[in-house]
Design a protein around this motif. Structure first.
Motif, PDB file in Angstrom:
ATOM      1  N   TRP A  50       4.373  -5.382  -3.743  1.00 29.46           N
ATOM      2  CA  TRP A  50       4.163  -5.659  -2.317  1.00 29.46           C
ATOM      3  C   TRP A  50       4.763  -7.009  -1.940  1.00 29.46           C
ATOM      4  CZ3 TRP A  50      -0.731  -7.093   0.834  1.00 29.46           C
ATOM      5  CH2 TRP A  50      -0.529  -6.757   2.175  1.00 29.46           C
ATOM      6  N   LEU A  58      11.425  -4.024   4.414  1.00 29.14           N
ATOM      7  CA  LEU A  58      11.284  -2.607   4.071  1.00 29.14           C
ATOM      8  C   LEU A  58      12.573  -2.005   3.524  1.00 29.14           C
ATOM      9  CD1 LEU A  58       8.984  -1.083   6.830  1.00 29.14           C
ATOM     10  CD2 LEU A  58       8.491  -1.412   4.430  1.00 29.14           C
ATOM     11  N   THR A  61      12.563  -0.216   0.247  1.00 28.89           N
ATOM     12  CA  THR A  61      12.059   1.147   0.092  1.00 28.89           C
ATOM     13  C   THR A  61      13.208   2.122   0.299  1.00 28.89           C
ATOM     14  OG1 THR A  61      11.582   1.531   2.419  1.00 28.89           O
ATOM     15  CG2 THR A  61       9.904   0.380   1.139  1.00 28.89           C
ATOM     16  N   TRP A  69       9.138   7.696   7.524  1.00 27.64           N
ATOM     17  CA  TRP A  69       7.843   7.868   6.906  1.00 27.64           C
ATOM     18  C   TRP A  69       8.100   8.413   5.509  1.00 27.64           C
ATOM     19  CZ3 TRP A  69       4.146  10.574  10.936  1.00 27.64           C
ATOM     20  CH2 TRP A  69       3.762   9.632  11.894  1.00 27.64           C
ATOM     21  N   TYR A  72       4.563   6.218   1.402  1.00 31.34           N
ATOM     22  CA  TYR A  72       3.337   5.561   1.858  1.00 31.34           C
ATOM     23  C   TYR A  72       2.516   6.460   2.760  1.00 31.34           C
ATOM     24  CZ  TYR A  72       5.758   1.295   0.341  1.00 31.34           C
ATOM     25  OH  TYR A  72       6.424   0.352  -0.378  1.00 31.34           O
ATOM     26  N   ILE A  73       3.205   7.076   3.717  1.00 31.55           N
ATOM     27  CA  ILE A  73       2.473   7.901   4.668  1.00 31.55           C
ATOM     28  C   ILE A  73       1.926   9.146   3.978  1.00 31.55           C
ATOM     29  CG2 ILE A  73       2.652   9.240   6.801  1.00 31.55           C
ATOM     30  CD1 ILE A  73       2.559   6.292   7.305  1.00 31.55           C
ATOM     31  N   ASP A 126       2.568  -0.236   4.581  1.00 33.65           N
ATOM     32  CA  ASP A 126       3.736   0.462   5.105  1.00 33.65           C
ATOM     33  C   ASP A 126       4.377  -0.337   6.234  1.00 33.65           C
ATOM     34  OD1 ASP A 126       5.618   2.427   5.437  1.00 33.65           O
ATOM     35  OD2 ASP A 126       4.373   3.656   6.743  1.00 33.65           O
ATOM     36  N   GLU A 406       8.387   1.243  -4.009  1.00 37.12           N
ATOM     37  CA  GLU A 406       7.425   2.130  -3.363  1.00 37.12           C
ATOM     38  C   GLU A 406       6.451   2.722  -4.373  1.00 37.12           C
ATOM     39  OE1 GLU A 406      10.671   4.113  -1.158  1.00 37.12           O
ATOM     40  OE2 GLU A 406       9.054   4.758   0.155  1.00 37.12           O
TER      41      GLU A 406
END
Lengths: 451, 292
Positions: A50, A58, A61, A69, A72-73, A126, A406
């Motif tokens: 993180w 981001l 990722t 998305w 994470y989602i 996220d 991720e």
């Protein structure tokens, strides 16, 4: 229940229950330490991931303009789903007077707290700019499903904590009175504070029953909305695969499947680790197995609806999406999820042998894994197929694959939730002592006797 | 390669060419012989030009410039040899019946007018008697200004030569600048001093504050730089429909639907009231343990 026992007998019986159910708290061995070491290590790895993401953005990722998305989602939806077991076991079963649900309701509540808390954290993870989290509260639109989701998730967490705590108060008093030197002083202090000076008078019991009942009723609409609203995050957008009217119930039932499987696994772990064979016994596993078949059947029904109807029409964009699932890039995952997560449990668990603790737990592991992949299949393939053609973007924008960062962060969520459950088990009995003892016909007056 | 073979090759290669030639547009002989009932004079040619500009130019292009639309086959330039290999009767027949991409004009242009079109085509007959000659464009210097109070545009057109004399009797086009091009508001004719005044119609719509950007230009036959004037408040305010006006589900909090807000508040508030009630029960437990 009605059999009147001698005080000695009752005391002896209660002593045994107390020793059995507090074993998780007292037990101190290499394995416990090793277990916590493993958990903390993975949590550390996840936090490190993180930090990398916060530092670099981001971009680390696999998410890009089109698939915005990702893991994470999918993970978030999975955690929200699993948390719904709290609603099912500690409310619906109790209100329907299935007394076998009492034994497992604390474990269900543990899962609910651990997963719904993590669901919230995953969302923050996220975010590209978590420092702007407050803006969601300050400038959130009341018409936005995201604000609704925020509301229901926090409300559900609050209710779950209360549903965990209130029936725990008498237990805390019991531990305060009986633990003595078995636990360190600071732990005893915590019990003393949390027990609120409970002295076991009938009025207090009446309040506990009353408050729990009120919360049990409240958690039903909240629990249903938490996952319904989560489904609306998808269904309220116009995209192939999400543009569905049954997404709410579809998600809720899917959540029951995932949650039931998770609880079965946790029951098995407790049974094995804390020697609770007589508490989480074959009878409970048998019942849970039947419950799993029931929810799987309903889930099967919804799956048929969700795929057969659009597949019959094969509207252009929807068709691309469905072909990808049925026979394209996601076919293996899709059929694995349908077979291992729904079809096989329905077929196998109906056989008595598979409702025994070990086989049932193994099947549940498959169901839980499938449930996770199912969430992945709900989120990512749809994102890869927007209605407008994907044009003039680098090739890697077309597809999504999670990056190691991720995966690290995802591991964080898994291990943190397991960590929360482990800590809860280390502090509080995994079965409500007083309720269980009462069920076994022991009078309340023995509970508060100091040993 | 011997002669026999050569002949064979030529024959085979010529075969497709033969096909193309055979696609020649055949006109029945009685049509070929028709003569044009419309007299070849300047008036009819001008009328024909108008018709040509409206109906044919988009495909056939400007006469003599060989700039047709890229169709298959290419539309033929009306000043070309090929066009004038047709008799007037042939032309009439072809315009009337059309072929392939070339539309038939039998029902859209009257017989009389079709003949006038042919008058215009004949104006470009190589070696013919050209009656309508396009003069070289007049170089003009345009000046213009808007009078906001009177809502008029004042124009001065001068010949771009040593004397800078006013251009008399010349049409000036007044337009308003819009997002996707200019929209013509009207025309004005210059007086003997090269001046003209144009009254902006009342119903011209400007931007949201009523500002209009006026553009002054001249038509064919003149070579003048377009004059784009500063925005002036001479139009009506444009009414822009606000997309998120009123209560809509996806709007901002300012436009939130009342039922939605009330549902949200009552649902969330209700739940938290009950939670508060449960917490109050906990406090009651605590109190009870002190009392006894």
């Amino acid at each position: 229940m009605n059999k009147i026992e001698s005080p000695e007998e009752s005391r002896k019986k209660f002593d045994r229950i107390f020793t059995d159910l507090t074993r998780s708290i007292v037990k101190k061995d290499e394995l416990t330490r090793f277990w916590f070491f493993i958990l903390l290590m993975f949590i550390g790895v996840g936090l490190w991931g993180w930090i990398i993401q916060i530092d670099k953005g981001l971009g680390v990722t696999g998410m890009r303009d089109y698939v915005s998305w990702g893991l994470y989602i999918a993970n978030f939806v999975f955690f929200v789903a699993v948390s719904l077991v709290g609603l099912l076991i500690s409310s619906v079963l109790q209100l329907l007077n299935f007394s076998w649900g009492k034994t497992i309701s604390r474990a269900a509540e543990q899962i609910a707290i651990a997963t719904v808390a993590l669901a919230g954290i995953i969302i923050v993870m996220d975010m590209g700019r978590p420092d702007r989290l407050l803006n969601v509260f300050l400038h959130g639109r009341f018409a936005s499903p995201i604000v609704w989701d925020l509301t229901v998730v926090s409300t559900y967490l609050a209710i779950s904590v209360l549903l965990f705590y209130i029936p725990l108060i008498p237990d805390l008093a019991i531990m305060r009175d009986r633990m003595g030197s078995k636990v360190p002083a600071w732990k005893l202090k915590i019990y003393t504070i949390l027990a609120l000076g409970w002295n076991g008078n009938p009025q207090q019991y009446a309040i506990v029953y009353h408050a729990v009942r009120v919360l049990m009723i409240l958690i039903i609409p909240i629990g249903l909305s938490i996952h319904t609203v989560t489904s609306w995050l998808f269904a309220a957008t116009l995209r192939p695969g999400w543009d569905s009217t049954i997404f709410g119930p579809y998600f809720v039932v899917g959540a029951f499947v995932a949650g039931t499987a998770a609880l079965i696994i946790l029951m098995y772990v407790y049974r094995l680790r804390y020697g609770l064979k007589d508490y989480f016994d074959d009878f409970h596993f048998d019942k849970m197995g039947r419950l799993l078949v029931l929810v799987c059947l309903v889930y099967l029904y919804f799956n048929i609806n969700e795929f057969l109807v659009p597949a019959y029409k094969m509207k252009s964009a929807e068709g691309v999406h469905l072909k990808d699932l049925f026979s394209g890039a996601y076919a293996f995952l899709f059929w694995f999820v349908q077979i291992a997560g729904i079809a096989l449990p329905i077929v196998l668990i109906r056989i008595k042998y598979f409702r025994k603790p070990l086989p049932l737990s193994i099947i549940s592991v498959f169901v839980l894994f499938s449930a996770w992949f199912k969430r992945y299949l709900i989120v990512i393939p749809t994102m890869e197929h927007p209605f407008l053609p994907v044009q003039n973007v680098p090739e890697h924008f077309h597809h999504y694959a999670p990056t190691s960062t991720e995966i690290m962060i995802m591991l964080f969520s898994f291990f943190t939730s397991i960590f929360i459950i482990s800590v809860l088990a280390k502090f509080f009995p995994v079965i409500t002592i007083w309720e269980y003892a009462e069920e076994k016909g022991i009078d309340r007056k023995y509970f508060t006797e100091k040993s | 390669m011997n002669t026999k073979w050569k002949l064979f090759l030529i024959a085979t290669l010529a075969f497709p060419a033969q096909q193309v030639l055979s696609q020649d547009w055949m006109v029945p002989s009685d049509h070929t012989a028709l003569t044009n009932p419309s007299e070849y004079n300047l008036e009819n040619i001008k009328k024909g030009k108008e018709l040509y500009t409206r109906n044919c130019q988009s495909c056939h292009g400007d006469p003599g410039k060989n700039n047709p639309l890229a169709l298959l086959p290419l539309p033929v330039d009306i000043a070309s040899e090929r066009m004038h290999a047709n008799s007037e009767g042939d032309l009439f027949y072809k315009i009337t019946t059309g072929r392939g991409v070339m539309p038939p004009f039998e029902s859209t242009i009257s017989e009389n007018e079709r003949w006038k079109l042919i008058n215009f085509i004949m104006n470009f007959k190589p070696g013919g008697n050209q009656l309508l000659v396009d003069a070289p464009p007049v170089k003009v210097k345009l000046l213009a200004s808007v009078n906001e109070n009177k809502s008029t545009v004042e124009i001065l057109a001068e010949r771009e030569d040593a004397e800078s004399t006013g251009l008399e009797n010349a049409p000036v086009i007044i337009s308003a600048k819009k997002t996707f091009g200019n929209i013509e508001l009207g025309r004005a004719i210059t007086n003997e001093n090269g001046r003209a005044e144009f009254t902006i119609p009342e119903n011209v719509i400007g931007d949201e504050e009523g500002y209009v950007s006026i553009v002054v230009s001249m038509g064919d036959g003149y070579d003048a730089h377009e004059v784009a004037l500063e925005k002036a408040k001479v139009g009506k305010n444009k009414v822009v429909p606000r997309l998120i006006k009123g209560e809509v589900l996806w709007s901002t909090n300012n436009n939130i639907q009342l039922w939605l807000l009330l549902s949200y508040i009552s649902a969330a508030g209700g739940a938290w009231l009950v939670i508060g009630y449960a917490i109050y029960q906990i406090i009651k437990i605590k109190k009870l343990s002190k009392s006894s």
